[in-house]
Scaffold this motif. Structure first.
Motif, PDB file in Angstrom:
ATOM      1  N   ALA A 406      11.677  27.450 -42.685  1.00 31.40           N
ATOM      2  CA  ALA A 406      11.414  26.571 -43.818  1.00 31.40           C
ATOM      3  C   ALA A 406      12.586  26.616 -44.783  1.00 31.40           C
ATOM      4  CB  ALA A 406      10.132  26.977 -44.528  1.00 31.40           C
ATOM      5  N   MET A 408      13.414  25.875 -48.779  1.00 34.93           N
ATOM      6  CA  MET A 408      12.707  25.775 -50.047  1.00 34.93           C
ATOM      7  C   MET A 408      13.692  25.441 -51.167  1.00 34.93           C
ATOM      8  SD  MET A 408      10.344  29.194 -49.578  1.00 34.93           S
ATOM      9  CE  MET A 408       9.280  28.776 -50.946  1.00 34.93           C
ATOM     10  N   VAL A 457      17.981  27.686 -53.590  1.00 37.51           N
ATOM     11  CA  VAL A 457      17.472  27.322 -52.265  1.00 37.51           C
ATOM     12  C   VAL A 457      17.191  28.605 -51.492  1.00 37.51           C
ATOM     13  CG1 VAL A 457      17.970  26.176 -50.082  1.00 37.51           C
ATOM     14  CG2 VAL A 457      18.713  25.137 -52.212  1.00 37.51           C
ATOM     15  N   VAL A 504       9.286  22.218 -50.249  1.00 32.34           N
ATOM     16  CA  VAL A 504       9.451  22.904 -48.964  1.00 32.34           C
ATOM     17  C   VAL A 504       9.528  21.885 -47.843  1.00 32.34           C
ATOM     18  CG1 VAL A 504       8.516  24.639 -47.382  1.00 32.34           C
ATOM     19  CG2 VAL A 504       8.123  24.858 -49.848  1.00 32.34           C
ATOM     20  N   ALA A 505      10.496  22.073 -46.949  1.00 31.77           N
ATOM     21  CA  ALA A 505      10.599  21.277 -45.722  1.00 31.77           C
ATOM     22  C   ALA A 505      10.646  22.242 -44.547  1.00 31.77           C
ATOM     23  CB  ALA A 505      11.836  20.403 -45.738  1.00 31.77           C
ATOM     24  N   HIS A 520      14.859  16.227 -47.462  1.00 32.33           N
ATOM     25  CA  HIS A 520      13.404  16.354 -47.457  1.00 32.33           C
ATOM     26  C   HIS A 520      12.930  17.420 -48.433  1.00 32.33           C
ATOM     27  CE1 HIS A 520      13.288  14.573 -43.119  1.00 32.33           C
ATOM     28  NE2 HIS A 520      13.524  13.654 -44.045  1.00 32.33           N
ATOM     29  N   ALA A 521      13.621  18.571 -48.454  1.00 23.70           N
ATOM     30  CA  ALA A 521      13.225  19.623 -49.388  1.00 23.70           C
ATOM     31  C   ALA A 521      13.437  19.170 -50.831  1.00 23.70           C
ATOM     32  CB  ALA A 521      14.027  20.892 -49.097  1.00 23.70           C
TER      33      ALA A 521
END
Length: 805
Positions: A406, A408, A457, A504-505, A520-521
């Motif tokens: 993941a 973040m 991140v 989160v992605a 995306h995140a």
């Protein structure tokens, strides 16, 4: 300077009398711009002047005796004007009235612009000189080289000191028989050439009996030559000594070591000489190192590979240059740029090694700082964007070892309010504490990085050692982060409460690229902000609807390109003395409904749609056309134009040829066009990037790294790139007076630029205090609202005309 102690180590070799001769030789330096002349103490002593005496250039010229004075003035003028070195034997008159024959050597030293900046020279006593016409050896020879006449002095010279008795026996003999066999072919060829061409015969050769060096000068005389001869053995030896002396102490600020040319087996060649700079910088006195080997300077960090390079080169009698870690007497390490060269005698026998080393510790320290800045954030000591990208690529781009995990995005809520109320110092303290808390929330092997500002991140990876479902793991870590970052902070006596928003992605099941995963995140984080902050949101495919705005923007961009809605403004770049040196061309978009669209709102979309390539080409054409207009105006012909080049545009296959064609078409000097390349170019394909930059540099185009210091640059890359300039990002300039980290980064970038011989320009300069601070650090060029905002071309030219001449 120091000679060896005890029993002489330099007897009967090329260095005999090295230090004794320094008392009969002095150096001088003339600064061309100021006319200031500096004499060494040895030169003052040679002229029998009071200690500390420093003459003007006119006074120094008066020390030559009248018959040589004008000749030497002319030599000096030619050296200054045309860079022509000189080497003359002349007479001087000391302040005590003594006349001395000296060798006067002068050498021009040019600056980066090719102009002569200074003249440096040596004056060496070469007495006894003996220039008396009646005593000068003289002889005549016929076309076959046989002696037809010679005087007593010539007979004594050729007979090795036996004068009268030998003179009759020499008449009729071949002159060449008096010289060594190796010189006879040269002598015969010189004679034939002189007789055929009528040119002067000038040669130097060694006689057959005592191997003395004899100089011969001849002119046509009947069918043969009239020769003047002179024993120049002493001069030859003096020249050898002078060359050795120059090779060892010419750079007095550098460390100089001379060793004997002994075997390289243990313990190795012994030191026979060190200079004062060696003593100052290492802490060793000369008497402590003479007779020992250079190994005493080695220590734990001395690179074995570089020592092997030195050994290999010296065993082949070749010079070698390395960067080496040495150690002072007190155990402190220091870096030295070391160059080792062989020294030969007249018979080409290796006699010594001369090692000249420049202390480059400060440069290496600056390089290490920049290397650290390339991968770590200096404030929080977390990995920066570059290191995060490297690890993301490793996680996503390895088909042989697919990973799940993941990504973040964490953004502090209302961080700007803290900076505005309590100041940047407290803001930095909060960021440091947040970094520590984030570290405590993840497992070993996970990455916590800072992108910049208050953005962090976290990369969570399921490597097999932590076989937890990525969704479950990300939820658990998010809960810990929200709780940990929600606890009170102590900031210099103030208690502060802060929260964060997390996006989160997940990756592993869908083949996303690095850029897609980051996007995306980031989208999920903004959803958390929109949901009221202090919460977490996971990327949902439905969020993709928010991306439609980007598609609309892309459509508008294509229409803008077709309808010519773009224009170019120019922002001045100003030198430290207030002179306008050039401008930066800045793209603007006049939208029919939204008026002026900031570049930050559309450049990334133009990059993604590849529209940046034709748009960027158009900007370059506008810049070249403007340079052509200015070339015809003397007050503007010196100005350069800097143009930003995007990553996609730079990597287009035809980019280099297109730039060359634009320059040819506009007929402008290539060096007036400066390409500002984004630092992200260095993140990948460094070989291709370097090759293209070399092509552009070969054309004469100036190259600059824009927004330097944002986290992509690697020092090893910078050393390989043909750059002209680094540009300090405005993010480091805006808080340079209040943020110690920004000040340290700016100072380090300026120091790096100076060590690499690059120019440096700071952008975003808005106050005189910022400009003054940057100037104190050595920054020589600025750009920002302090001087002017970006202007249309008509306003820019009015601005130029209003500047003082």
């Amino acid at each position: 300077m120091h000679a060896a102690l005890g029993e002489p180590l330099l007897q009967e070799d090329a260095l005999r009398g090295l230090m004794e001769r320094t008392a009969r030789m002095g150096t001088w330096v003339l600064d061309v711009a100021s006319g200031e002349l500096a004499w060494s103490p040895e030169l003052v002593q040679l002229h029998e002047a009071p200690p500390g005496f420093q003459p003007t250039a006119e006074q120094a010229g008066a020390f030559y005796t009248p018959e040589f004075r004008e000749r030497m003035r002319e030599q000096l003028r030619a050296c200054v004007a045309a860079g022509r070195d000189f080497d003359e034997e002349v007479q001087i008159s000391t302040q005590q009235g003594r006349r001395l024959w000296v060798r006067s050597v002068g050498q021009a030293v040019r600056g980066e612009d090719g102009r002569v900046e200074r003249v440096q020279g040596v004056l060496q006593v070469i007495e006894p000189h003996g220039r008396h016409a009646g005593d000068e050896p003289f002889a005549t020879i016929d076309a076959d080289g046989r002696i037809s006449y010679l005087n007593e002095a010539a007979a004594a010279l050729l007979a090795g000191g036996e004068a009268g008795p030998q003179r009759p026996t020499l008449i009729g003999r071949s002159l060449w028989a008096c010289f060594q066999k190796t010189a006879r072919v040269r002598l015969e060829e010189g004679l034939r050439h002189a007789l055929a061409s009528g040119e002067r015969f000038e040669l130097e050769a060694q006689d057959a009996r005592l191997a003395r060096h004899i100089e011969l000068q001849g002119d046509a005389f009947g069918a043969g030559l009239a020769l003047r001869m002179r024993d120049v053995t002493e001069r030859h030896a003096a020249q050898q000594h002078l060359r050795l002396l120059e090779s060892s102490i010419a750079r007095l600020n550098d460390l100089v070591i001379i060793t004997e040319a002994g075997p390289f087996s243990e313990p190795g060649p012994r030191i026979v000489f060190v200079n004062e700079a060696f003593e100052r910088r290492t802490g060793y006195a000369a008497e402590e190192v003479l007779g020992r080997t250079p190994r005493l300077l080695q220590g734990p960090a001395t690179q074995r590979s570089e020592l092997d390079r030195i050994r290999t080169a010296l065993e082949q009698w070749q010079p070698v240059r390395v960067d080496l870690v040495n150690y002072k007497k007190n155990g402190e390490p220091f870096w030295v740029d070391l160059e080792v060269s062989p020294v030969w005698d007249a018979q080409r026998r290796l006699t010594h090694w001369v090692a000249v080393g420049r202390d480059i510790t400060e440069r290496k320290t600056a390089e290490e700082k920049i290397q650290y800045l390339a991968f770590y954030d200096p404030l929080t000591r977390l990995p920066n964007r570059q290191l995060l990208l490297d690890r993301l690529h490793a996680a996503l781009d390895d088909p042989a070892s697919p990973r799940e995990g993941a990504l973040m995005f964490i953004d502090l809520d209302n961080f700007k309010v803290l900076n505005d109320t309590l100041g940047h110092q407290q803001g930095d303290m909060l960021l440091q504490q947040v970094a520590e808390r984030l570290r405590s929330c993840v497992a070993r092997g996970d990455t916590v990085a800072r992108l910049g500002g208050d953005e962090f991140v976290i990369l969570l990876e399921n490597s097999g050692q932590k076989p937890m479902d990525p969704l479950t793991g990300a939820r658990a870590v998010s809960e810990r982060i929200l709780a940990k970052l929600g606890e009170p902070y102590g900031l210099a006596g103030h208690q502060h409460h802060s929260t964060c928003s997390i996006g989160v992605a997940l990756f592993g099941k869908t083949p996303w690229s690095v850029s897609e995963l980051l996007k995306h995140a980031d989208l999920a984080m903004y959803q958390a902000k929109a949901a009221g902050r202090n919460t977490v949101r996971f990327f949902d495919p439905e969020m993709q609807a928010t991306v439609t705005a980007s598609a609309t923007l892309a459509t508008d961009l294509r229409q803008a390109w077709r309808e010519g809605q773009f224009l170019v403004d120019y922002q001045p770049q100003v030198a430290v003395d207030g002179r306008l040196t050039g401008v930066e061309a800045l793209l603007r978009w006049r939208h029919p409904r939204r008026d002026m669209v900031p570049p930050a709102d559309f450049i990334s979309t133009a990059e993604e749609t590849a529209l940046i390539v034709p748009i960027g080409r158009w900007v370059l054409e506008q810049a070249c056309a403007q340079l052509a207009v200015w070339a015809a105006v003397p007050s503007r012909a010196h100005l350069s134009i800097a143009v930003n080049v995007s990553v996609r545009q730079f990597r287009h296959p035809d980019f280099v040829e297109e730039v060359l064609e634009m320059i040819r078409h506009a007929k402008v000097p290539p060096n007036k066009l400066k390409l500002e390349l984004t630092e992200s170019l260095l993140a990948e394909d460094i070989q291709g990037t370097a090759a293209r930059m070399q092509q552009l540099k070969a054309m004469g185009v100036a190259l600059s790294i824009d927004d330097f210091g944002m986290g992509y640059s690697s020092l090893s890359y910078l050393k390989r790139l043909p750059l002209d300039q680094l540009k300090i990002d405005r993010e480091f300039v805006k808080d340079i007076l209040t943020d110690p980290s920004d000040a340290a980064i700016a100072r380090t970038i300026i120091g790096l630029a100076q060590s690499l011989g690059l120019g440096v320009v700071a952008e975003g300069v808005e106050t005189e205090a910022q400009r003054d601070f940057l100037a104190q650090q050595g920054c020589t060029e600025y750009q920002g609202f302090l001087f002017s905002k970006p202007l249309p071309i008509a306003q820019l030219e009015a601005y130029i005309d209003a500047m003082p001449a």
